[in-house]
Design a protein around this motif. Structure first.
Motif, PDB file in Angstrom:
ATOM      1  N   ARG A 144      14.782  -4.965   3.378  1.00 14.90           N
ATOM      2  CA  ARG A 144      13.624  -5.644   3.489  1.00 14.90           C
ATOM      3  C   ARG A 144      12.524  -4.916   4.255  1.00 14.90           C
ATOM      4  NH1 ARG A 144      10.967  -9.436   6.798  1.00 14.90           N
ATOM      5  NH2 ARG A 144       9.759 -10.973   5.489  1.00 14.90           N
ATOM      6  N   HIS A 147      10.872  -2.717   2.049  1.00 10.85           N
ATOM      7  CA  HIS A 147      10.089  -3.291   0.831  1.00 10.85           C
ATOM      8  C   HIS A 147       8.585  -3.782   1.559  1.00 10.85           C
ATOM      9  CE1 HIS A 147      13.613  -3.230  -1.673  1.00 10.85           C
ATOM     10  NE2 HIS A 147      14.041  -4.400  -1.255  1.00 10.85           N
ATOM     11  N   THR A 148       8.576  -4.148   2.737  1.00 11.35           N
ATOM     12  CA  THR A 148       7.505  -4.490   3.278  1.00 11.35           C
ATOM     13  C   THR A 148       6.828  -3.328   4.056  1.00 11.35           C
ATOM     14  OG1 THR A 148       8.501  -5.335   5.413  1.00 11.35           O
ATOM     15  CG2 THR A 148       8.184  -6.983   3.798  1.00 11.35           C
ATOM     16  N   SER A 150       5.130  -1.023   2.370  1.00 15.53           N
ATOM     17  CA  SER A 150       3.897  -0.367   1.524  1.00 15.53           C
ATOM     18  C   SER A 150       2.672  -1.540   2.112  1.00 15.53           C
ATOM     19  CB  SER A 150       4.167  -0.730   0.549  1.00 15.53           C
ATOM     20  OG  SER A 150       2.878  -0.524  -0.457  1.00 15.53           O
ATOM     21  N   ILE A 153       0.264  -5.027  -2.018  1.00 14.27           N
ATOM     22  CA  ILE A 153       1.248  -5.986  -2.566  1.00 14.27           C
ATOM     23  C   ILE A 153       1.931  -5.376  -3.823  1.00 14.27           C
ATOM     24  CG2 ILE A 153       1.270  -8.211  -3.743  1.00 14.27           C
ATOM     25  CD1 ILE A 153      -0.972  -9.162  -1.890  1.00 14.27           C
ATOM     26  N   ARG A 156       4.850  -3.267  -2.566  1.00 21.10           N
ATOM     27  CA  ARG A 156       5.850  -4.135  -2.098  1.00 21.10           C
ATOM     28  C   ARG A 156       6.543  -4.803  -3.273  1.00 21.10           C
ATOM     29  NH1 ARG A 156       3.687  -7.098   3.531  1.00 21.10           N
ATOM     30  NH2 ARG A 156       2.765  -5.412   4.600  1.00 21.10           N
ATOM     31  N   SER A 159       8.710  -1.843  -4.908  1.00 24.03           N
ATOM     32  CA  SER A 159       9.753  -1.692  -3.993  1.00 24.03           C
ATOM     33  C   SER A 159      11.139  -2.790  -4.194  1.00 24.03           C
ATOM     34  CB  SER A 159       9.590  -1.608  -2.649  1.00 24.03           C
ATOM     35  OG  SER A 159      10.682  -1.263  -1.864  1.00 24.03           O
ATOM     36  N   TYR A 160      10.596  -3.955  -4.352  1.00 22.51           N
ATOM     37  CA  TYR A 160      11.880  -5.020  -4.244  1.00 22.51           C
ATOM     38  C   TYR A 160      12.221  -5.067  -5.770  1.00 22.51           C
ATOM     39  CZ  TYR A 160      14.008  -9.483  -4.756  1.00 22.51           C
ATOM     40  OH  TYR A 160      14.641 -10.654  -5.025  1.00 22.51           O
ATOM     41  N   LEU A 186       8.217 -10.922   0.911  1.00 24.35           N
ATOM     42  CA  LEU A 186       7.525  -9.768   0.945  1.00 24.35           C
ATOM     43  C   LEU A 186       6.366  -9.876   1.969  1.00 24.35           C
ATOM     44  CD1 LEU A 186       7.193  -9.079  -2.910  1.00 24.35           C
ATOM     45  CD2 LEU A 186       8.724  -8.020  -1.342  1.00 24.35           C
TER      46      LEU A 186
END
Length: 263
Positions: A144, A147-148, A150, A153, A156, A159-160, A186
């Protein structure tokens, strides 16, 4: 109980005959929860390790201004609160809420980590499985953070989605979050996420629908690979081949029924 506990991460490697004896030793309780009901409250200590038998629960933290951040979700066979249960008196830092009607098995942590005097092999295996669960949960939190990381938006979201593709082994995959929950996970605003998802669909990066899943074989092109799905439950994801996404155009998919620019 609805699932085979011997195939779950916590009870993996324990034979069915041994499991019955182990559950009696652990003083387990089974509880049912309605959708929206809390399995655990933020700020309350617990001595129970929970195992979801059916349904799904969302784990999220919030502040006094009602700003929420989703840490993850747990479904059948998955556990929650194991870290807090192992620290006596430590208040839980997150709410665990039933996303749908759910049933959970509650195990007293004192019975779990205190191996009985007989030194049963299956009890020792249970403790080993619990340690492995801790490691997996730490990895989930690390993902996580990635993912966060970047600043955008779109970064993110991609990535997820990339992690979902790798984990499921398929470009059509299940997302256990609503739009709001995905935004919380996110760390972005829901409206901003919706706007970016619309732009990504217009750019041919994803395709999403709310009700019906429409699936077709993935179409490979020079820059992207298009996949089908639903954003609320499934997603159609495009993975950039060069590490960054270029502006798609119809000419990059000359043989496709769904050229990159047509989504």
């Amino acid at each position: 109980m609805g699932i085979d506990l011997t195939k779950t991460q916590l009870f993996c490697g324990i034979a069915p005959a041994e499991l019955d004896a182990l559950l009696q030793c652990l003083d387990v309780r089974k509880r049912q929860y309605k959708r929206g009901e809390h399995l655990l409250w933020d700020g309350s200590p617990t001595e129970q390790i929970g195992v979801i038998l059916s349904g799904r629960a969302i784990i999220q933290i919030g502040d006094v201004w009602s700003n929420n951040s989703v840490l993850g979700s747990v479904g059948p066979g998955e556990t929650f609160a194991e870290a807090f249960a192992c620290v006596p008196g430590e208040p839980v830092l997150a709410n665990v809420t039933a996303e749908e009607d759910a049933t959970a098995l509650l195990l007293n942590v004192g019975r779990v980590i205190a191996v009985c005097s007989r030194g049963c092999g299956y009890h020792i295996r249970l403790v080993q499985n619990l340690l492995a669960l801790y490691a997996r949960k730490n990895l989930q939190l690390s993902r996580r953070i990635l993912h966060t990381g970047s600043k955008t938006i779109r970064g993110r979201v991609l990535s997820y989605f990339s992690e979902c593709v790798k984990r499921m082994g398929s470009y059509s995959f299940d997302i256990p979050y609503s739009r709001q929950q995905l935004a919380d996970y996110l760390g972005v605003e829901r409206s901003a996420l919706s706007n970016e998802l619309s732009k990504m669909q217009k750019d041919g990066i994803i395709r999403y629908e709310k009700i019906i899943l429409r699936s077709w074989p993935p179409v490979r092109c020079a820059r992207t690979q298009l996949i089908s799905g639903i954003i609320e439950k499934y997603c159609r994801v495009s993975v950039p081949r060069q590490g960054r996404l270029s502006d798609p155009d119809a000419s990059c998919c000359p043989d496709s029924k769904f050229p990159c620019g047509s989504m």
